[in-house]
Design a protein around this motif. Structure first.
Motif, PDB file in Angstrom:
ATOM      1  N   GLU A   8       0.833  -1.205   0.000  1.00 19.44           N
ATOM      2  CA  GLU A   8       0.000   0.000   0.000  1.00 19.44           C
ATOM      3  C   GLU A   8       0.874   1.264   0.000  1.00 19.44           C
ATOM      4  OE1 GLU A   8      -2.936  -0.120  -0.766  1.00 19.44           O
ATOM      5  OE2 GLU A   8      -3.546   1.964  -0.404  1.00 19.44           O
ATOM      6  N   ARG A   9       1.963   1.226   0.781  1.00 22.44           N
ATOM      7  CA  ARG A   9       2.865   2.395   0.790  1.00 22.44           C
ATOM      8  C   ARG A   9       3.506   2.604  -0.588  1.00 22.44           C
ATOM      9  NH1 ARG A   9       7.038   1.649   5.466  1.00 22.44           N
ATOM     10  NH2 ARG A   9       7.977   3.503   4.514  1.00 22.44           N
ATOM     11  N   LEU A  10       3.895   1.518  -1.248  1.00 22.85           N
ATOM     12  CA  LEU A  10       4.479   1.646  -2.591  1.00 22.85           C
ATOM     13  C   LEU A  10       3.460   2.254  -3.552  1.00 22.85           C
ATOM     14  CD1 LEU A  10       6.233  -1.837  -3.120  1.00 22.85           C
ATOM     15  CD2 LEU A  10       7.273   0.257  -2.299  1.00 22.85           C
ATOM     16  N   ARG A  11       2.225   1.725  -3.472  1.00 20.82           N
ATOM     17  CA  ARG A  11       1.166   2.189  -4.377  1.00 20.82           C
ATOM     18  C   ARG A  11       0.893   3.673  -4.227  1.00 20.82           C
ATOM     19  NH1 ARG A  11      -3.733   1.119  -5.693  1.00 20.82           N
ATOM     20  NH2 ARG A  11      -4.564   1.438  -3.613  1.00 20.82           N
ATOM     21  N   ARG A  12       1.048   4.151  -2.975  1.00 22.43           N
ATOM     22  CA  ARG A  12       0.689   5.544  -2.686  1.00 22.43           C
ATOM     23  C   ARG A  12       1.854   6.503  -2.885  1.00 22.43           C
ATOM     24  NH1 ARG A  12      -4.047   6.090  -2.244  1.00 22.43           N
ATOM     25  NH2 ARG A  12      -5.410   4.483  -1.407  1.00 22.43           N
ATOM     26  N   HIS A  13       3.043   5.999  -3.154  1.00 21.98           N
ATOM     27  CA  HIS A  13       4.188   6.884  -3.369  1.00 21.98           C
ATOM     28  C   HIS A  13       3.926   7.747  -4.610  1.00 21.98           C
ATOM     29  CE1 HIS A  13       8.193   8.364  -4.244  1.00 21.98           C
ATOM     30  NE2 HIS A  13       8.527   8.026  -3.013  1.00 21.98           N
ATOM     31  N   PRO A  14       4.218   9.053  -4.535  1.00 23.43           N
ATOM     32  CA  PRO A  14       3.920   9.927  -5.678  1.00 23.43           C
ATOM     33  C   PRO A  14       4.550   9.434  -6.989  1.00 23.43           C
ATOM     34  CG  PRO A  14       4.666  11.219  -3.790  1.00 23.43           C
ATOM     35  CD  PRO A  14       4.785   9.781  -3.396  1.00 23.43           C
ATOM     36  N   ALA A  15       5.727   8.811  -6.894  1.00 30.61           N
ATOM     37  CA  ALA A  15       6.404   8.370  -8.121  1.00 30.61           C
ATOM     38  C   ALA A  15       5.757   7.127  -8.723  1.00 30.61           C
ATOM     39  CB  ALA A  15       7.875   8.096  -7.835  1.00 30.61           C
ATOM     40  N   ALA A  16       4.869   6.451  -7.973  1.00 30.23           N
ATOM     41  CA  ALA A  16       4.250   5.222  -8.489  1.00 30.23           C
ATOM     42  C   ALA A  16       3.546   5.498  -9.814  1.00 30.23           C
ATOM     43  CB  ALA A  16       3.272   4.652  -7.468  1.00 30.23           C
ATOM     44  N   ARG A  17       2.983   6.688  -9.921  1.00 30.93           N
ATOM     45  CA  ARG A  17       2.252   7.043 -11.144  1.00 30.93           C
ATOM     46  C   ARG A  17       3.170   7.044 -12.382  1.00 30.93           C
ATOM     47  NH1 ARG A  17      -2.634   9.306 -13.158  1.00 30.93           N
ATOM     48  NH2 ARG A  17      -2.193   9.385 -15.363  1.00 30.93           N
ATOM     49  N   ALA A  18       4.444   7.413 -12.143  1.00 27.62           N
ATOM     50  CA  ALA A  18       5.383   7.472 -13.272  1.00 27.62           C
ATOM     51  C   ALA A  18       5.829   6.081 -13.708  1.00 27.62           C
ATOM     52  CB  ALA A  18       6.599   8.316 -12.887  1.00 27.62           C
ATOM     53  N   LEU A  19       5.564   5.098 -12.886  1.00 28.84           N
ATOM     54  CA  LEU A  19       6.045   3.740 -13.182  1.00 28.84           C
ATOM     55  C   LEU A  19       4.915   2.798 -13.570  1.00 28.84           C
ATOM     56  CD1 LEU A  19       8.394   3.470 -10.058  1.00 28.84           C
ATOM     57  CD2 LEU A  19       9.002   4.264 -12.342  1.00 28.84           C
ATOM     58  N   ARG A  20       3.691   3.327 -13.661  1.00 27.67           N
ATOM     59  CA  ARG A  20       2.552   2.435 -13.865  1.00 27.67           C
ATOM     60  C   ARG A  20       2.522   1.868 -15.280  1.00 27.67           C
ATOM     61  NH1 ARG A  20      -3.154   5.839 -14.314  1.00 27.67           N
ATOM     62  NH2 ARG A  20      -2.991   6.232 -16.539  1.00 27.67           N
ATOM     63  N   VAL A  21       1.843   0.746 -15.423  1.00 31.09           N
ATOM     64  CA  VAL A  21       1.790   0.068 -16.723  1.00 31.09           C
ATOM     65  C   VAL A  21       0.518   0.439 -17.466  1.00 31.09           C
ATOM     66  CG1 VAL A  21       3.209  -1.882 -16.051  1.00 31.09           C
ATOM     67  CG2 VAL A  21       0.760  -1.977 -15.639  1.00 31.09           C
ATOM     68  N   ASP A  22       0.545   0.244 -18.762  1.00 30.61           N
ATOM     69  CA  ASP A  22      -0.627   0.606 -19.555  1.00 30.61           C
ATOM     70  C   ASP A  22      -1.618  -0.556 -19.636  1.00 30.61           C
ATOM     71  OD1 ASP A  22       0.533  -1.114 -21.339  1.00 30.61           O
ATOM     72  OD2 ASP A  22       0.221   0.169 -23.076  1.00 30.61           O
ATOM     73  N   LYS A  23      -2.759  -0.274 -20.242  1.00 33.25           N
ATOM     74  CA  LYS A  23      -3.821  -1.288 -20.327  1.00 33.25           C
ATOM     75  C   LYS A  23      -3.384  -2.511 -21.118  1.00 33.25           C
ATOM     76  CE  LYS A  23      -5.578   1.251 -24.280  1.00 33.25           C
ATOM     77  NZ  LYS A  23      -6.697   1.841 -24.995  1.00 33.25           N
ATOM     78  N   LEU A  24      -2.490  -2.326 -22.107  1.00 33.74           N
ATOM     79  CA  LEU A  24      -2.054  -3.477 -22.923  1.00 33.74           C
ATOM     80  C   LEU A  24      -1.262  -4.456 -22.067  1.00 33.74           C
ATOM     81  CD1 LEU A  24      -0.937  -1.618 -26.184  1.00 33.74           C
ATOM     82  CD2 LEU A  24      -3.210  -2.460 -25.539  1.00 33.74           C
ATOM     83  N   THR A  25      -0.414  -3.911 -21.204  1.00 38.45           N
ATOM     84  CA  THR A  25       0.378  -4.755 -20.301  1.00 38.45           C
ATOM     85  C   THR A  25      -0.533  -5.494 -19.332  1.00 38.45           C
ATOM     86  OG1 THR A  25       2.220  -3.230 -20.460  1.00 38.45           O
ATOM     87  CG2 THR A  25       2.212  -4.720 -18.570  1.00 38.45           C
ATOM     88  N   LEU A  26      -1.496  -4.765 -18.765  1.00 33.57           N
ATOM     89  CA  LEU A  26      -2.415  -5.393 -17.815  1.00 33.57           C
ATOM     90  C   LEU A  26      -3.192  -6.527 -18.483  1.00 33.57           C
ATOM     91  CD1 LEU A  26      -3.629  -2.106 -16.097  1.00 33.57           C
ATOM     92  CD2 LEU A  26      -2.331  -3.953 -14.986  1.00 33.57           C
TER      93      LEU A  26
END
Ligand SMILES: *Cc1c(COP(=O)(O)O)cnc(C)c1O
Length: 426
Positions: free
Chosen positions: A295-313
């Motif tokens: 949960e802490r990782l998910r909420r880190h501000p930088a998490a948004r810069a590392l997120r995957v796109d819908k194709l990957t999901l």
């Protein structure tokens, strides 16, 4: 005699050819124009006749608007980094195509409200690793480690054994990567031996976490000693295990390869892994572990810069719930079947014979593991034309022969392989 340059058809006339009109719809006008320009140049140089320009341009049209070309991986290296690591399963490709338009990646069609992004893929990951309290997906394993360092160790120390400070390829080193997140590295032990007291001596108020890295691309043997995860769990700091390869559960052929389920059961607080190595899915960084840490990782501000796109999901979920992907099929292939396929292919080709050989797991992990395999052995001179043909075929050179190792070739590609070899031999 008329100057042949005067007779080369004009660009607008060529672009009006129905086949090239069609091609402009799928490939775009600029790409088709550049192919036409090259055909005109060949006519001006006298390589082809002016009346052949249209046919020549049609033959030279690429199959898609991207320059990446399909390759048959006959190298015998199951996870080949330079060939894009894991090939996706049919199920994953279908899921990517489905998700490529507008899709409910972050939307609940029942309620019409926003929903948790990628919930299907996350639920599939959680089902696949029952010992994980939480799961998260980022761009790749490097991103998973970066996010972990940014969240758990900013301005703090990451305690790691000297023998596990690895370079992951192309000059990228794990310590540099994690230091770029503002963490410091506290190296303990020596290259070949690290003991529990090396860790206990190093741990203090400045410790962010202890990092255990599975060396996936080399093997230290001889006078060695390492400390296992279960021994590290009583030190009062989080233990993060980078397993690299992405095995979620133990694999019988790869007994030395760590898996996420066992690592967590052994007491690791977080496990990081790649999605496109032994798991056989898309490029992704997988994070498993304690629900509060995830949960802490998910909420880190930088998490948004590392997120995957819908194709990957989409590809990840289909890899997890669908039929075994090509990597799993290659690992589990029966050598007797491979020998039969090699013989049947060799029988259809001149100057070819079926031979036994040894395949490897590759950049994805399990250094030193040898997989018995079978290949079609061809004259060495075939290697270059096979590489530049369509589809491209990449084999490996061994003792002056070009081997096409069938462990990494899907059985349904055997006919395409035969046609590719026939084309380059004619
Ligand atoms: C491959 C690997 C990485 C890097 O993973 P990417 O998904 O390529 O970012 C990190 N650590 C280990 C142990 C690896 O094997």
């Amino acid at each position: 005699m008329t100057d042949p340059r005067r007779r080369v058809p004009r660009t607008d006339a060529l672009l009006a050819d129905p086949r090239l009109v069609d091609a402009q719809r799928t490939l775009g006008r600029e790409l088709v124009k550049s192919v036409v320009a090259q055909a005109q140049a060949r006519a001006r140089e006298g390589v082809i006749q002016p009346e052949q320009v249209a046919d020549d341009a049609v033959a030279a049209l690429p199959a898609s608007a991207a320059s990446l070309r399909p390759v048959i991986n006959a190298t015998g290296v199951v996870v080949h980094t330079n060939l894009g690591r894991a090939p996706l399963s049919r199920a994953a490709v279908d899921a990517v195509v489905t998700a490529s338009g507008a899709t409910d990646v972050e939307f609940d069609l029942q309620t019409g409200r926003r929903a948790r992004r990628g919930r299907g893929a996350l639920e599939a990951l959680a089902r696949a690793v029952r010992t994980a309290g939480g799961v998260h997906v980022v761009n790749n394993n490097a991103a998973a480690l970066l996010l972990t360092a940014m969240t758990l160790a900013p301005g703090k120390e990451i305690v790691v054994s000297r023998g596990e400070l690895i370079e992951i390829g192309d000059g990228f080193r794990l310590p540099d990567l994690m230091q770029s997140a503002g963490a410091r590295f506290r190296e303990v032990g020596t290259t070949n031996r690290t003991h529990l007291r090396d860790y206990t001596d190093a741990i203090g108020p400045d410790t962010g976490f202890v990092l255990k890295v599975h060396p996936s691309n080399y093997h230290v043997s001889g006078f060695t000693s390492t400390v296992s995860v279960p021994e590290l769990t009583d030190l009062g700091v989080p233990v993060v295990a980078d397993i690299g390869s992405g095995l979620l559960t133990p694999h019988p052929l790869l007994p030395d390869e760590p898996d996420a389920t066992t690592m967590l059961r052994d007491g690791a607080d977080l496990v990081t892994a790649s999605g496109d190595k032994l798991l056989g899915g898309p490029q992704a960084g997988l994070l498993f572990g304690r629900a509060d840490l995830i949960e802490r990782l998910r909420r880190h501000p930088a998490a948004r810069a590392l997120r995957v796109d819908k194709l990957t999901l989409a590809a990840l979920e289909a890899t997890l719930v669908g039929p075994p992907p090509p990597v799993a099929q290659a690992l589990d292939a029966d050598v007797a079947d491979l020998r039969n396929r090699a013989q049947r292919i060799a029988d259809r080709l001149p100057d070819a014979k079926a031979v036994d050989c040894v395949a490897a797991v590759g950049g994805g992990g399990a250094p030193g593991v040898e997989l018995p395999s079978a290949a079609v052995s061809l004259p060495e001179a075939c290697a270059a034309p096979l590489r530049t043909g369509t589809p491209a075929v990449v084999g490996r050179l061994e003792n002056g022969r070009c081997l096409l190792d069938l462990r990494t070739v899907a059985a349904e590609d055997d006919d395409a392989l035969v046609r590719a070899v026939q084309a380059c031999m004619s």
